[in-house]
Design a protein around this motif. Sequence first.
Motif, mmCIF file in Angstrom:
data_model
loop_
_atom_site.group_PDB
_atom_site.id
_atom_site.type_symbol
_atom_site.label_atom_id
_atom_site.label_comp_id
_atom_site.label_asym_id
_atom_site.label_seq_id
_atom_site.Cartn_x
_atom_site.Cartn_y
_atom_site.Cartn_z
ATOM 1 N N SER A 68 -50.459 67.002 -10.605
ATOM 2 C CA SER A 68 -50.806 67.035 -12.034
ATOM 3 C C SER A 68 -51.406 68.370 -12.453
ATOM 4 O O SER A 68 -51.445 68.686 -13.645
ATOM 5 N N ALA A 69 -51.840 69.166 -11.487
ATOM 6 C CA ALA A 69 -52.392 70.488 -11.797
ATOM 7 C C ALA A 69 -51.302 71.545 -11.972
ATOM 8 O O ALA A 69 -51.602 72.668 -12.378
ATOM 9 N N THR A 70 -50.054 71.177 -11.704
ATOM 10 C CA THR A 70 -48.970 72.154 -11.839
ATOM 11 C C THR A 70 -48.427 72.159 -13.265
ATOM 12 O O THR A 70 -48.414 71.124 -13.948
ATOM 13 N N ASP A 71 -47.959 73.313 -13.696
ATOM 14 C CA ASP A 71 -47.353 73.443 -15.020
ATOM 15 C C ASP A 71 -46.068 72.633 -15.116
ATOM 16 O O ASP A 71 -45.801 71.984 -16.130
ATOM 17 N N VAL A 72 -45.282 72.638 -14.056
ATOM 18 C CA VAL A 72 -43.998 71.943 -14.093
ATOM 19 C C VAL A 72 -44.196 70.439 -14.254
ATOM 20 O O VAL A 72 -43.412 69.773 -14.923
ATOM 21 N N ASP A 73 -45.252 69.887 -13.663
ATOM 22 C CA ASP A 73 -45.475 68.449 -13.798
ATOM 23 C C ASP A 73 -45.773 68.085 -15.246
ATOM 24 O O ASP A 73 -45.271 67.071 -15.739
ATOM 25 N N ALA A 74 -46.564 68.879 -15.919
ATOM 26 C CA ALA A 74 -46.865 68.602 -17.325
ATOM 27 C C ALA A 74 -45.584 68.592 -18.157
ATOM 28 O O ALA A 74 -45.372 67.697 -18.988
ATOM 29 N N ARG A 75 -44.732 69.572 -17.914
ATOM 30 C CA ARG A 75 -43.461 69.631 -18.656
ATOM 31 C C ARG A 75 -42.560 68.455 -18.298
ATOM 32 O O ARG A 75 -41.922 67.856 -19.170
ATOM 33 N N TRP A 76 -42.497 68.119 -16.995
ATOM 34 C CA TRP A 76 -41.645 67.015 -16.533
ATOM 35 C C TRP A 76 -42.131 65.689 -17.133
ATOM 36 O O TRP A 76 -41.333 64.907 -17.657
ATOM 37 N N GLN A 77 -43.440 65.441 -17.060
ATOM 38 C CA GLN A 77 -43.980 64.186 -17.575
ATOM 39 C C GLN A 77 -43.741 64.060 -19.081
ATOM 40 O O GLN A 77 -43.408 62.977 -19.568
ATOM 41 N N ALA A 78 -43.877 65.149 -19.795
ATOM 42 C CA ALA A 78 -43.618 65.122 -21.241
ATOM 43 C C ALA A 78 -42.153 64.801 -21.523
ATOM 44 O O ALA A 78 -41.841 64.046 -22.456
ATOM 45 N N SER A 79 -41.262 65.339 -20.714
ATOM 46 C CA SER A 79 -39.834 65.077 -20.936
ATOM 47 C C SER A 79 -39.432 63.668 -20.509
ATOM 48 O O SER A 79 -38.471 63.109 -21.036
ATOM 49 N N MET A 80 -40.169 63.060 -19.582
ATOM 50 C CA MET A 80 -39.846 61.723 -19.088
ATOM 51 C C MET A 80 -40.511 60.608 -19.892
ATOM 52 O O MET A 80 -40.027 59.478 -19.905
ATOM 53 N N ALA A 81 -41.607 60.893 -20.569
ATOM 54 C CA ALA A 81 -42.362 59.858 -21.290
ATOM 55 C C ALA A 81 -41.495 58.978 -22.197
ATOM 56 O O ALA A 81 -41.679 57.754 -22.203
ATOM 57 N N PRO A 82 -40.544 59.533 -22.954
ATOM 58 C CA PRO A 82 -39.748 58.680 -23.842
ATOM 59 C C PRO A 82 -38.887 57.637 -23.114
ATOM 60 O O PRO A 82 -38.402 56.700 -23.745
ATOM 61 N N PHE A 83 -38.709 57.793 -21.812
ATOM 62 C CA PHE A 83 -37.879 56.856 -21.064
ATOM 63 C C PHE A 83 -38.631 55.584 -20.660
ATOM 64 O O PHE A 83 -38.003 54.572 -20.341
ATOM 65 N N PHE A 84 -39.955 55.627 -20.639
ATOM 66 C CA PHE A 84 -40.730 54.523 -20.095
ATOM 67 C C PHE A 84 -41.111 53.485 -21.140
ATOM 68 O O PHE A 84 -41.413 53.816 -22.294
ATOM 69 N N VAL A 85 -41.140 52.237 -20.715
ATOM 70 C CA VAL A 85 -41.567 51.139 -21.572
ATOM 71 C C VAL A 85 -43.004 51.376 -22.016
ATOM 72 O O VAL A 85 -43.345 51.179 -23.174
ATOM 73 N N ASP A 86 -43.863 51.802 -21.089
ATOM 74 C CA ASP A 86 -45.262 52.111 -21.403
ATOM 75 C C ASP A 86 -45.550 53.548 -20.969
ATOM 76 O O ASP A 86 -46.001 53.779 -19.854
ATOM 77 N N PRO A 87 -45.287 54.530 -21.833
ATOM 78 C CA PRO A 87 -45.453 55.926 -21.439
ATOM 79 C C PRO A 87 -46.888 56.300 -21.070
ATOM 80 O O PRO A 87 -47.118 57.253 -20.343
ATOM 81 N N GLN A 88 -47.872 55.537 -21.539
ATOM 82 C CA GLN A 88 -49.273 55.828 -21.201
ATOM 83 C C GLN A 88 -49.615 55.398 -19.781
ATOM 84 O O GLN A 88 -50.554 55.904 -19.182
ATOM 85 N N ASN A 89 -48.869 54.452 -19.239
ATOM 86 C CA ASN A 89 -49.125 53.934 -17.898
ATOM 87 C C ASN A 89 -47.782 53.612 -17.242
ATOM 88 O O ASN A 89 -47.439 52.439 -17.058
ATOM 89 N N PRO A 90 -47.015 54.648 -16.889
ATOM 90 C CA PRO A 90 -45.651 54.397 -16.415
ATOM 91 C C PRO A 90 -45.552 53.831 -14.997
ATOM 92 O O PRO A 90 -44.553 53.218 -14.662
ATOM 93 N N THR A 91 -46.581 54.025 -14.155
ATOM 94 C CA THR A 91 -46.458 53.574 -12.775
ATOM 95 C C THR A 91 -47.427 52.450 -12.446
ATOM 96 O O THR A 91 -48.514 52.356 -12.994
ATOM 97 N N GLU A 92 -46.989 51.607 -11.539
ATOM 98 C CA GLU A 92 -47.799 50.512 -11.031
ATOM 99 C C GLU A 92 -47.664 50.537 -9.512
ATOM 100 O O GLU A 92 -46.585 50.268 -8.972
ATOM 101 N N GLN A 93 -48.725 50.916 -8.824
ATOM 102 C CA GLN A 93 -48.672 51.020 -7.368
ATOM 103 C C GLN A 93 -48.664 49.629 -6.750
ATOM 104 O O GLN A 93 -49.368 48.732 -7.192
ATOM 105 N N LEU A 94 -47.836 49.455 -5.732
ATOM 106 C CA LEU A 94 -47.719 48.183 -5.041
ATOM 107 C C LEU A 94 -48.578 48.167 -3.784
ATOM 108 O O LEU A 94 -48.819 49.210 -3.165
ATOM 109 N N THR A 95 -49.009 46.977 -3.386
ATOM 110 C CA THR A 95 -49.813 46.793 -2.184
ATOM 111 C C THR A 95 -48.884 46.439 -1.024
ATOM 112 O O THR A 95 -48.101 45.488 -1.139
ATOM 113 N N PRO A 96 -48.968 47.166 0.075
ATOM 114 C CA PRO A 96 -48.101 46.826 1.213
ATOM 115 C C PRO A 96 -48.524 45.494 1.842
ATOM 116 O O PRO A 96 -49.720 45.221 1.990
ATOM 117 N N ILE A 97 -47.536 44.663 2.195
ATOM 118 C CA ILE A 97 -47.834 43.391 2.842
ATOM 119 C C ILE A 97 -47.112 43.226 4.177
ATOM 120 O O ILE A 97 -47.464 42.345 4.951
#
Length: 126
Positions: A68-97
């Motif tokens: 997240s400290a990289t410039d490219v990530d900021a640009r990438w995330q901005a370009s990807m946000a419109p694709f997500f159902v919830d752009p404010q919280n696009p990821t949900e980490q899973l618990t390994p079982i």
Amino acid sequence: MHRICFLLRVKPERLAEYETIHAAVWPEMLEALKATGWKDYSLFSDGRGLVVGCLQTDDFDAARRAMSATDVDARWQASMAPFFVDPQNPTEQLTPIFHLESQLESASASASASASASASKETPAS
């Protein structure tokens, strides 16, 4: 090394475009992922909008902070946000079982320990 898995929910009507973009990710983004500790990173799609991400890393929180400290990530995330159902919280980490190799290793270690204990009981004392 930790194995990480997470979910992304992509708008179904944007999924084909999302997949096309990921077929040729920006070289600068690929290098940044590698440099910040993302290893063996893959995305899988169910074809209906559910995308599963899997990767290995030494420290996922540190890898995410570094990315997240990289410039490219900021640009990438901005370009990807419109694709997500919830752009404010696009990821949900899973618990390994379950992890096959871990359980096989554990079972092997238990069997070895049991065999050693049995062998020491059968050995007559001098």
